[in-house]
Write an enzyme that holds these catalytic residues in place. Structure first.
Site, PDB file in Angstrom:
ATOM      1  NE  ARG A  25     -18.545  99.465   2.734  1.00  0.00           N
ATOM      2  CZ  ARG A  25     -17.577 100.352   2.573  1.00  0.00           C
ATOM      3  NH1 ARG A  25     -17.869 101.577   2.219  1.00  0.00           N
ATOM      4  NH2 ARG A  25     -16.317 100.021   2.712  1.00  0.00           N
ATOM      5  NE  ARG A  29     -16.351 102.033   5.776  1.00  0.00           N
ATOM      6  CZ  ARG A  29     -17.085 103.011   5.316  1.00  0.00           C
ATOM      7  NH1 ARG A  29     -18.297 103.195   5.793  1.00  0.00           N
ATOM      8  NH2 ARG A  29     -16.609 103.807   4.391  1.00  0.00           N
ATOM      9  NE  ARG A  38      -7.305  98.175   7.917  1.00  0.00           N
ATOM     10  CZ  ARG A  38      -7.784  99.012   8.816  1.00  0.00           C
ATOM     11  NH1 ARG A  38      -8.841  99.733   8.534  1.00  0.00           N
ATOM     12  NH2 ARG A  38      -7.212  99.143   9.991  1.00  0.00           N
ATOM     13  CG  ASP A  74     -15.252  98.696  -3.480  1.00  0.00           C
ATOM     14  OD1 ASP A  74     -15.427  99.018  -2.299  1.00  0.00           O
ATOM     15  OD2 ASP A  74     -15.251  99.522  -4.413  1.00  0.00           O
ATOM     16  CE1 TYR A 151     -15.452 107.069  -5.287  1.00  0.00           C
ATOM     17  CE2 TYR A 151     -17.571 106.074  -5.785  1.00  0.00           C
ATOM     18  CZ  TYR A 151     -16.704 106.645  -4.886  1.00  0.00           C
ATOM     19  OH  TYR A 151     -17.085 106.818  -3.588  1.00  0.00           O
TER      20      TYR A 151
END
Ligand code: CP3
Length: 342
Positions: A25, A29, A38, A74, A151
């Site tokens: 990651r 992040r 972002r 993702d 998910y």
């Protein structure tokens, strides 16, 4: 040609002067430049715009000097391509308005054409490879079929994925049909990424450790093995199962080039369970990056001593946390670069 090929050497099990280092990651992040992007573009816009995905992918390479890049994207672009709606809600994470709960829902899930639905990822791979200009290798990734099912059925993140498990244990036929569709899509997707230029792929089984060892075989590992079988002659495959130390023995015989390990398993035990020959990747507790840079350096050197410098890729045991100070991540990377065997 790749200039810094330490990561590929470690995947091939070759002797290296020091192990390679990257962080799960790392690309989306903790870096302040990422946070600026972002605030400007929503999540899937960042994923779907090759220029943005490329820029984010390169940040940790240029700013902290990791030995491998991982494409910004993702794992949930796969269910999206399969006709399952996925939103990313700021502060909450993934949100699937119409989760899979019935046989009919499973029937409506498609195995899509990759170029048509995920062409934007392939574009991002090509653009990133071009801009990396052979500096370091590029890793492509996908979620494991089980983690994607978690998910798709639960509809959002969860502490125990109880609804996903209930679905598997009460309707195993539908669960296996869904898992196979995800597997077929994932194989085609990873193959297309290899053709577009990635140098290795990692399968993230983030929720594998939710299953008992027996259920893990049935609902997760079986499908990861299919992915490895399909890809292993085309590219090195890294299998990372969080909480899946119990499966290291079987994983070591799978044809994967490396296995990811989390921090709940000691380096020595991971070597023992995986038979001592296969390349391992991990495993510092991501929260340990809150420690001081001096302590991080000591912990990294201990970790390399315990895993051994060869057939080893330095990493965290799961993704880097969003509020880790940049200088601490830098200390982690620098400690590896400054390592010399006693
Ligand atoms: O290095 C990288 O970060 C590369 C890109 C990457 C993302 N997600 C970007 C992302 C990778 C490799 C992933 C993998 C991923 N996504 C996993 C497997 C690894 C793991 O951490 O277990 C999982 C389970 C997901 C699903 C997912 N996506 C969750 C649970 C969330 C919300 C919480 C969070 O921040 O991780 C996401 C959103 C997401 N994926 C973000 C990013 C940068 C944050 C949302 C945003 O930036 O708006």
């Amino acid at each position: 040609m790749i200039k810094n090929d330490l990561f590929l050497k470690a995947l091939r099990g070759e002797t290296v002067e020091r192990p390679p280092v990257w962080m799960m990651r790392q690309a989306g992040r903790f870096l302040p430049d990422f946070m600026k992007l972002r605030d400007k573009y929503d999540f899937f816009t960042r994923c779907r715009t090759p220029e943005l995905a490329t820029e984010i992918t390169l940040m940790p390479v240029r700013q902290i000097g990791v030995d491998a890049a991982i494409l910004f994207s993702d794992i949930l672009v796969i269910p999206q391509a399969m006709n399952i709606e996925v939103e990313m809600k700021p502060g909450l994470g993934p949100w699937l308005p119409n989760p899979i709960r019935t046989n009919k829902d499973v029937e409506n899930v498609i195995v899509p054409d990759i170029e048509e639905t995920l062409g934007y990822v392939l574009e991002a791979v090509k653009m990133t490879k071009q801009q990396l200009n052979g500096e370091v290798p590029l890793i492509g990734f996908a979620g494991s079929p089980w983690t994607i099912l978690c998910y798709a059925v639960q509809g959002q993140g969860s502490k125990n994925f109880d609804i996903a498990k209930k679905f598997c244990f009460t309707n195993p036929i539908a669960a296996h049909t869904l898992l196979q569709k995800i597997t077929d899509t994932t194989i085609a997707y990873l193959r297309a990424k290899v053709v577009a230029g990635v140098d290795a792929v990692q399968v993230f089984d983030s929720w594998g450790g939710m299953l008992s060892p027996v259920d893990y075989q049935e609902f997760s590992w079986k499908y990861i093995q299919q992915i490895i079988d399909a890809l292993k002659d085309e590219t090195p495959v890294i299998a990372f199962g969080k909480g899946c130390w119990f499966a290291l023995d079987e994983m070591s015989k799978s044809g994967a080039s490396a296995l990811g390990v989390d921090w709940t398993c000691s380096p020595k035990n991971a070597r023992y369970l995986s038979g001592g020959k296969i390349t391992l990747q991990g495993n510092m507790d991501p929260a340990r990056l809150y420690s001081s840079p001096a302590d991080i350096k000591k912990m990294v050197h201990n970790m390399i001593d315990e895993f051994g410098k060869d057939r080893y890729i330095v990493n965290l045991g799961h993704g880097i946390l969003p509020d880790i100070p940049v200088k601490n991540a830098q200390a982690f990377v620098d400690a590896v670069k400054g390592y010399s065997q006693k």
